[in-house]
Design a protein around this motif. Structure first.
Motif, PDB file in Angstrom:
ATOM      1  N   CYS A  94      42.352  21.170  36.060  1.00 17.44           N
ATOM      2  CA  CYS A  94      41.247  22.115  35.844  1.00 17.44           C
ATOM      3  C   CYS A  94      40.396  21.684  34.646  1.00 17.44           C
ATOM      4  CB  CYS A  94      41.824  23.499  35.604  1.00 17.44           C
ATOM      5  SG  CYS A  94      40.566  24.772  35.372  1.00 17.44           S
ATOM      6  N   HIS A  96      38.930  23.638  32.626  1.00 19.46           N
ATOM      7  CA  HIS A  96      39.069  24.584  31.526  1.00 19.46           C
ATOM      8  C   HIS A  96      40.117  24.081  30.527  1.00 19.46           C
ATOM      9  CE1 HIS A  96      40.640  28.706  30.021  1.00 19.46           C
ATOM     10  NE2 HIS A  96      39.692  28.256  29.216  1.00 19.46           N
ATOM     11  N   ARG A  97      41.384  24.236  30.832  1.00 21.13           N
ATOM     12  CA  ARG A  97      42.414  23.779  29.900  1.00 21.13           C
ATOM     13  C   ARG A  97      43.430  22.872  30.560  1.00 21.13           C
ATOM     14  NH1 ARG A  97      44.082  29.219  27.309  1.00 21.13           N
ATOM     15  NH2 ARG A  97      46.075  28.149  27.041  1.00 21.13           N
ATOM     16  N   GLY A  98      43.051  22.332  31.694  1.00 17.05           N
ATOM     17  CA  GLY A  98      43.863  21.242  32.242  1.00 17.05           C
ATOM     18  C   GLY A  98      44.984  21.632  33.169  1.00 17.05           C
ATOM     19  N   SER A  99      45.095  22.901  33.510  1.00 17.33           N
ATOM     20  CA  SER A  99      46.163  23.283  34.449  1.00 17.33           C
ATOM     21  C   SER A  99      45.964  22.576  35.789  1.00 17.33           C
ATOM     22  CB  SER A  99      46.126  24.797  34.677  1.00 17.33           C
ATOM     23  OG  SER A  99      46.954  25.163  35.774  1.00 17.33           O
ATOM     24  N   CYS A 114      41.687  28.137  40.241  1.00 17.33           N
ATOM     25  CA  CYS A 114      42.755  27.734  39.321  1.00 17.33           C
ATOM     26  C   CYS A 114      43.630  28.959  39.022  1.00 17.33           C
ATOM     27  CB  CYS A 114      42.163  27.179  38.028  1.00 17.33           C
ATOM     28  SG  CYS A 114      43.448  26.742  36.821  1.00 17.33           S
ATOM     29  N   TYR A 116      45.416  29.705  36.545  1.00 16.99           N
ATOM     30  CA  TYR A 116      45.609  30.102  35.139  1.00 16.99           C
ATOM     31  C   TYR A 116      44.592  31.171  34.707  1.00 16.99           C
ATOM     32  CZ  TYR A 116      47.401  29.069  30.395  1.00 16.99           C
ATOM     33  OH  TYR A 116      47.989  29.133  29.164  1.00 16.99           O
ATOM     34  N   HIS A 117      43.272  30.903  34.910  1.00 19.15           N
ATOM     35  CA  HIS A 117      42.263  31.884  34.483  1.00 19.15           C
ATOM     36  C   HIS A 117      41.173  32.086  35.537  1.00 19.15           C
ATOM     37  CE1 HIS A 117      43.772  29.686  30.887  1.00 19.15           C
ATOM     38  NE2 HIS A 117      43.897  30.890  30.378  1.00 19.15           N
ATOM     39  N   ASN A 118      41.473  31.631  36.762  1.00 19.65           N
ATOM     40  CA  ASN A 118      40.590  31.873  37.914  1.00 19.65           C
ATOM     41  C   ASN A 118      39.248  31.128  37.882  1.00 19.65           C
ATOM     42  OD1 ASN A 118      42.451  33.475  39.142  1.00 19.65           O
ATOM     43  ND2 ASN A 118      41.523  35.428  38.517  1.00 19.65           N
ATOM     44  N   TRP A 119      39.135  30.034  37.157  1.00 15.76           N
ATOM     45  CA  TRP A 119      37.945  29.199  37.375  1.00 15.76           C
ATOM     46  C   TRP A 119      37.968  28.800  38.852  1.00 15.76           C
ATOM     47  CZ3 TRP A 119      35.557  25.436  33.372  1.00 15.76           C
ATOM     48  CH2 TRP A 119      35.430  26.096  32.130  1.00 15.76           C
TER      49      TRP A 119
END
Ligand code: FES
Length: 421
Positions: A94, A96-99, A114, A116-119
């Motif tokens: 991702c 955002h932070r790589g998940s 994603c 983790y935070h729904n991007w």
């Protein structure tokens, strides 16, 4: 386990090693245990070669995806099909932070969210939405799509390349091997039965076990020894061997006179209608007809044929047999561990008898594969003890000799073009 294609007897031909242009000297074992070689092999082979990851049928519809894990430590890759029908590959990471954006292994997602935070991304990798976007600092959405990976297809097979701009295209990488295998009809390619295992052996130790038949009378004496050898070919010598640049193919002998065991009532029932005459057939001769007629399948056209191993450099074997095809893959994890995956492709059963035959086919082949896998850790431990520096290879082990020769060439070559010369 043969099909009757001609009445040519086994010729017992040897000297494949020389006809493939290879030397006959002992072959070094260092590539099978050296940490330094492992790192060079990773950088110069697996990060430069085109790597087969699956078939197009697995992602036939818009939004279909599967996840492939490449290399030691795992470069997780998402393969999917877009609205435009194109096959794409993305790093499973991702912006955002790589998940990892996809947990896998397969599914359908026209939008990739994603966890983790729904991007949220479109199937073509474009970043579509960011929850609470106004709290970010001028995120440029256009630059924050999923990172694409080089991808291409050939004959329905999907390949990726870890070079952002591959030095050599897929077709050039495959070379003459692509011509040889052009037009093979891969029947039932959407229905793999998958077996995976992490093994205590270098990936080449495992791959080597599946490209020579010399071991069969010893390792498989209780299962398929009589299928791959006979009085006319006691040591399961090969029928044929050829090399195509870094790729190779061998054709293996099958005992045309191997009888079924009348005491095995289930097997007798399953094969009573055995129109392929094969003990490892999953399809009928009608289902397999066009496949079996292809010149790359049983290339010597003999009655005493069991299977062909088409070894795509570096780590994939596409095997052909009377009942269809199956695929082995061998992924490096560490110098002395690896991940093994085998996919059996089975056509729809036309009746209960064929279904029984298919169940027997898979059970029988897995039993044989497990015999091979039980042997590889023992081989690796022997290699790791450093008591020997070289292997003594015979003519039917030509595929192993060619594999090591090519790996050494790729590891030394400063460019892919040089490696392919
Ligand atoms: Fe993917 Fe945060 S890491 S949305």
């Amino acid at each position: 386990m043969n099909i009757a294609t001609s009445d040519k007897p086994f010729a017992g031909k040897t000297a494949f090693t020389q006809s493939c242009g290879l030397g006959t000297e002992p072959v070094p074992l260092a590539p099978y245990r050296s940490a330094e070689f492992f790192e060079r092999e990773r950088a110069r082979v697996f990060e430069r070669a085109w790597l087969l990851v699956g078939r197009e049928e697995e992602i036939a519809a818009y939004g279909d995806y599967f996840v492939a894990e490449l290399l030691p430590g795992g470069v997780s890759t998402v393969l999917n099909r877009g609205k435009d029908g194109k096959v794409r590959a993305f790093y499973n990471t991702c912006s955002h932070r790589g998940s990892q954006v996809v947990d896998g292994p397969t599914g359908n997602a026209r939008r990739i969210v994603c966890p983790y935070h729904n991007w949220t991304y479109a199937a073509d990798g474009e970043l579509l939405s960011i929850p609470d976007e106004s709290s970010f600092f001028a995120v440029d959405r256009k630059r924050c799509g999923l990172t694409p990976m080089a991808v291409d297809t050939w004959e329905g097979w999907i390949f990726v390349n870890l070079q952002a701009e591959p030095e050599v295209g897929l077709r050039a990488f495959l070379g003459d091997f692509a011509d040889r295998l052009a037009g093979v009809p891969y029947v039932a390619a959407d229905k793999p039965i998958v077996l995976k295992a992490d093994l205590d052996a270098n990936w080449k130790v495992v791959q080597d076990a599946f490209i020579e038949s010399y071991h069969i009378p010893a390792i498989h004496k209780r299962t398929i020894a009589e299928t791959f050898s006979s009085n006319e070919n006691r040591f399961a010598r090969l029928l044929d061997a050829r090399v195509f640049g870094p790729h190779r193919t061998v054709s293996m002998y099958g005992n045309p006179k191997m009888p079924l065991d009348p005491a095995n009532k289930v097997e007798m029932l399953a094969y009573a209608s055995g129109d392929t005459g094969s003990l490892i057939a999953a399809g009928t001769s009608t289902q397999m007809d066009s496949f079996l007629q292809h010149p790359a399948v049983n290339p010597t056209g003999v009655d005493c044929w069991s299977m062909d191993v088409n070894n795509l450099f570096p780590n994939t074997q596409i095997d052909f047999g009377p009942g269809g095809f199956w695929v082995h893959q061998f992924w490096p994890l560490t110098p002395n561990t690896s991940r093994y995956e085998v996919r059996f492709y089975v056509p729809d059963a036309l009746n209960a008898r064929q279904r029984l035959q298919q169940e027997l086919y898979v059970a029988r082949v897995i039993e044989v594969v497990l015999e091979d896998l039980a042997n590889v850790a023992r081989t690796q431990r022997g290699i790791d003890s450093s008591g020997k520096d070289h292997m003594q290879l015979q003519d039917s082990e030509v595929g192993i000799r060619h594999s090591v020769e090519q790996l050494l060439k790729w590891v030394d070559a400063d460019s892919v073009a040089e490696a392919l010369l």
